[in-house]
Write an enzyme that holds these catalytic residues in place. Structure first.
Site, PDB file in Angstrom:
ATOM      1  CE1 TYR A 168     -17.213 -20.651   5.560  1.00  8.42           C
ATOM      2  CE2 TYR A 168     -15.627 -20.946   3.790  1.00  8.42           C
ATOM      3  CZ  TYR A 168     -16.906 -20.673   4.213  1.00  8.42           C
ATOM      4  OH  TYR A 168     -17.885 -20.410   3.293  1.00  8.42           O
TER       5      TYR A 168
ATOM      6  N   PRO B  44     -22.916 -29.253   3.890  1.00 12.68           N
ATOM      7  CG  PRO B  44     -23.600 -28.185   1.922  1.00 12.68           C
ATOM      8  CD  PRO B  44     -24.095 -28.624   3.272  1.00 12.68           C
ATOM      9  CG  ASN B  45     -18.430 -27.747   0.463  1.00 11.64           C
ATOM     10  OD1 ASN B  45     -17.889 -28.675  -0.123  1.00 11.64           O
ATOM     11  ND2 ASN B  45     -19.331 -26.972  -0.119  1.00 11.64           N
TER      12      ASN B  45
END
Length: 151
Positions: free
Chosen positions: A25, A12-13
């Site tokens: 990130y 996810p994400n």
């Protein structure tokens, strides 16, 4: 000779890479990450199956599909790594060598991120090297496959 296939599975994400917390990130997008994996796979002469989902059950199904189809799994379970026994069980059921990847160094972050259930199924964990960690993971799995084929 058929090229070995390595599944590169993302949780996810990760579809938000480049937009979500770039200070943690980085600025690379999911498309950039896929290109890193494609280029690494070409250099190693392996095939990859690159996927991303926000749905835990879909990730479990993809892991199960790897049995008998892939020679190894690179997985970034993202937040599911910290919570999902289902992913752990699926990875263990495949019997495939797995490398867990995290873009950030999970050990320099919130305490709840320091432990992942999924790492118990992994031969190794790579974290903190940004998207380059995927290239390292693919290289490690390739080396293991080569060693296995030579025996």
């Amino acid at each position: 000779m058929i090229r070995p296939m390595i599944a590169v599975l993302n949780g996810p994400n990760l579809n938000m890479l480049g937009m979500r917390q770039p200070e943690i990130y980085g600025h690379a997008t999911l498309d950039d990450l896929e290109q890193v994996c494609i280029q690494t796979a070409e250099r190693l002469d392996v095939a990859i199956d690159f996927r991303q989902t926000n749905i835990e059950g879909e990730l479990v199904s993809w892991i199960q599909e790897c049995r008998g189809r892939a020679r190894g799994i690179v997985i970034n379970p993202a937040a599911y790594g910290h919570t999902s026994i289902a992913l752990l069980d699926a990875l263990l059921a495949t019997g495939l060598p797995t490398v867990e990847v995290h873009i950030s160094n999970i050990h320099r972050r919130d305490a709840f991120r320091h432990h992942t259930y999924t790492s118990q199924a992994a031969i190794g964990v790579i974290c903190g090297f940004g998207v380059r960690g995927y290239a390292l993971a693919l290289q490690a799995l390739y080396d293991m496959i080569e060693d296995e084929d030579e025996q």
